[in-house]
Motif scaffolding. Sequence first.
Motif, mmCIF file in Angstrom:
data_model
loop_
_atom_site.group_PDB
_atom_site.id
_atom_site.type_symbol
_atom_site.label_atom_id
_atom_site.label_comp_id
_atom_site.label_asym_id
_atom_site.label_seq_id
_atom_site.Cartn_x
_atom_site.Cartn_y
_atom_site.Cartn_z
ATOM 1 N N ILE A 198 0.837 -1.205 0.000
ATOM 2 C CA ILE A 198 0.000 0.000 0.000
ATOM 3 C C ILE A 198 0.873 1.256 0.000
ATOM 4 O O ILE A 198 0.443 2.316 0.463
ATOM 5 C CB ILE A 198 -0.981 0.004 1.189
ATOM 6 N N ARG A 199 2.064 1.131 -0.520
ATOM 7 C CA ARG A 199 2.961 2.272 -0.583
ATOM 8 C C ARG A 199 2.340 3.385 -1.436
ATOM 9 O O ARG A 199 2.100 3.223 -2.629
ATOM 10 C CB ARG A 199 4.306 1.860 -1.176
ATOM 11 N N GLY A 200 2.041 4.508 -0.813
ATOM 12 C CA GLY A 200 1.545 5.675 -1.522
ATOM 13 C C GLY A 200 0.113 5.587 -1.999
ATOM 14 O O GLY A 200 -0.331 6.452 -2.764
ATOM 15 N N VAL A 201 -0.642 4.571 -1.559
ATOM 16 C CA VAL A 201 -2.007 4.417 -2.057
ATOM 17 C C VAL A 201 -2.982 4.178 -0.906
ATOM 18 O O VAL A 201 -2.618 3.654 0.140
ATOM 19 C CB VAL A 201 -2.122 3.247 -3.062
ATOM 20 N N ASP A 202 -4.236 4.580 -1.133
ATOM 21 C CA ASP A 202 -5.308 4.223 -0.212
ATOM 22 C C ASP A 202 -5.889 2.888 -0.655
ATOM 23 O O ASP A 202 -5.526 2.347 -1.700
ATOM 24 C CB ASP A 202 -6.380 5.314 -0.202
ATOM 25 N N PHE A 203 -6.827 2.363 0.124
ATOM 26 C CA PHE A 203 -7.277 1.004 -0.142
ATOM 27 C C PHE A 203 -8.685 0.791 0.392
ATOM 28 O O PHE A 203 -9.224 1.619 1.134
ATOM 29 C CB PHE A 203 -6.322 -0.002 0.505
ATOM 30 N N GLY A 216 -6.385 3.992 -5.199
ATOM 31 C CA GLY A 216 -5.791 5.129 -5.894
ATOM 32 C C GLY A 216 -4.754 5.800 -5.035
ATOM 33 O O GLY A 216 -4.542 5.430 -3.872
ATOM 34 N N ARG A 217 -4.105 6.790 -5.604
ATOM 35 C CA ARG A 217 -3.041 7.488 -4.885
ATOM 36 C C ARG A 217 -3.568 8.100 -3.592
ATOM 37 O O ARG A 217 -4.684 8.608 -3.536
ATOM 38 C CB ARG A 217 -2.423 8.576 -5.764
ATOM 39 N N PHE A 246 -12.040 9.374 -9.546
ATOM 40 C CA PHE A 246 -12.579 8.025 -9.712
ATOM 41 C C PHE A 246 -11.471 7.056 -9.338
ATOM 42 O O PHE A 246 -10.292 7.439 -9.284
ATOM 43 C CB PHE A 246 -13.111 7.778 -11.132
ATOM 44 N N PRO A 247 -11.799 5.801 -9.042
ATOM 45 C CA PRO A 247 -10.766 4.865 -8.577
ATOM 46 C C PRO A 247 -9.621 4.735 -9.569
ATOM 47 O O PRO A 247 -9.819 4.639 -10.785
ATOM 48 C CB PRO A 247 -11.537 3.553 -8.426
#
Length: 793
Positions: A198-203, A216-217, A246-247
Amino acid sequence: MNTLSHIRPWLPKCTQFGAFFLFVLLGRLAAAVSPADALATLEIHPAFQLEIVAHEPTVFDPVDLEFDEHGDAYVLEMPGYPFPEQKGRIVRLTDSDGDGVYETRAVFAKGFPVGTSLLPYNGGFLVASPPDLVFIKDTDRDGIADLRETVLTGFSVDNTQHNYNGLTHGLDNWIHAANGGNSGRVSWGNIGDEPVSIRGVDFRFDLRNKQFEVTGRSSGGFGMAVDQWGRNFQTHNLYHVSQLVFPGKFIDALPPSGLSTLTVISDHEEGGLGRIFPIGVQESRVNHPEQAGYFSGSCGITYYGGGAFPREFNGNLFVCDVVLNLVHRDVLSPNGAALKSSRGRERVEFLASTDRSFRPVNMSVGPDGALYVLDMHRDVIEHPEWIPDELEADMDINAGKDQGRIYRITPKTGLARTTPKFDRGDLDSVVSHLAHPNKWWRDTAQRLLVEWKDRDCIPLLEKTVADSPSPQARMHAMWTLRGMGALDVGVFNTLLEDDDPGVRENALQNSIDTVGENRKTLELVLNMANDADERVRLFAAITLQTAPQDAAVYDALATILEQDIDDPWTRMAVAATAKNPTSIVEHILARDAVANREGATAFVELVARTAATNADSTAWADLLIAAQSHGPLLTAAFRGVATGIESSDSKPRGVDANVVALIDRALGDQSPELVRQALRAGRAMGAELDETQANLLIRAQGIVQDKSANPDRRTEQLGIVAFAPYKSRADFLFDLLDTREPRSIQTAAIAQITSDGSVADAERLIAMWPSLGPAVRKSAGNFLLYRRPNNAL
């Protein structure tokens, strides 16, 4: 001897404290403000009133507040901040005498290292407690959680300000979360699980089906907000409001470098900083004085959908600044396929305090429609990692750990307290709450219905889709059916023609996986290329990613692009959907009014870059040939091809003869930029420099040497000279560093030297350092300091 030593006095000095947001008073810290006096330090919008509903010793160090389906208030406390040694806890607050003030606390669960977020789930709570996501529940109903299970693991544990956070129920029945910045490799903890970075991204994750995916970022901040249509907003320190348009997975087919669907949407930035207006005696900035009076500690972003505020406040975003002791209000409005956030009022904030220890970190909207503000209440809020040791020695980092306040904001007319009721034995009543004016009720009703999975509610939900006058109810009913595995294709087909664009947008999201399987769905989506709403057209383009790539699909994509070609998000969506974009480029070229717009060049560059990054030489050749009659689009196509090949690990094998002929024709064009990009693309493809091109470069160098020529023309031609072998132009470039040359010439020359030069050129720059002008020295200094081979000088 280090030959750099004698030029270091001229090199720029740099001190790096990371994201250092510490402010200190110009004197001693102010005396602590008691709860009894706290309201007098606060100024709020004149349409509202403020009351303190909890304070120490009932609550300490609050960072999250959630109301369960019974309306009971649970607070996550972080007493150890900024250190993890003292564990966090969850307390249940009770208003025993009904006066509106919580005067009783009971510890529900404890032992959470730097817990950041809690969320009602399946009769208990999920707790973000890195390195884990934990589920807790009171199974014996004694008021204390006795069940504790680790659900996910692998979240990084580092700086306590950057742990993952913001657990949020999405309309899609997944749980969404903000990265926070610490990253991690997350898994379900089972043997054989492949961790997800999850480096640098949301989830988001689906606990029922054990699914986990990035969305996405990430902004890397604390907090996440979701509006009534499921749109995602984030915040982070300087950048107080961003939107995930958007995703990000829907642009996976596009080149990864620099592309993201996350964007800052504030329209009130000044030089990249968001101006805010604190009150009272202000603190002096230690490291970045230019950021004083601007967002530097934004957090706790919250969407107000409570339905109880005056009309102009419903649908607003509220953002805390924990450093400058205030809550800022943003009003959302359309901006193409994205949104724009504007100030609620000029030069004054929604809520601000003169108390320097007022530290609003988060907010929550309650079942009563009130906005609750969590004040962690600390003298020092910054993490010691970013405080210089000499300053930290004089600070009490722990001051305020025995304090904490929660405020309730209501309209001047007040709001009645309410006791929610979601009776499983009365499904009709629970389904009716999907139309409630307060988003909290709608979200809670959907969550409970999906958790219960009672098939008896399916007819009620389908009737809501068909008959409810509330667009929110129709949308929630659709997503609830989806969560129960009972969403019939006819339901979202009906909603694809709904009167409300927000409903149509969500119906498109539900049809993404099946659009290619149902003829009626596909026809409806294709017709939505002409929808009146730009965001609906965007999601129509996204939905067509899973449809058969035939002429009808390309016509629809071209129709969408014709309307929205200047919108960057629509361009991305169409580019990612179209497997063969040449037909869309041909469609653009057939319409001068579209082809001559700035967005057309951006689109052509993007699809050309995508083809080249993927080493699809047939696709980029087709694009170049299709664009050959239109100079600006051909320039964009060459630029995209060059950028894509340069950034790709796979280099082309040979050069298409038609492309070589096209490059040669382009070199005779009057546009220096077209000539430059054609040369660049040819070089990237591996084409040899022939006699015609060599003569062109010699001619360009002659123009640059003509000091009587227009400086702009000389600079343009210098860009063409860049494609000659470096050795043949090195002396020429160094001559252009003369301070008598125009600044643009000097800057362009040093850029070529630092891009293509060697250690020998570094030594040459050192020797002539005293004669270099300010336009050159910064670039030259960076070249000398940061190009590794030069470090030995």
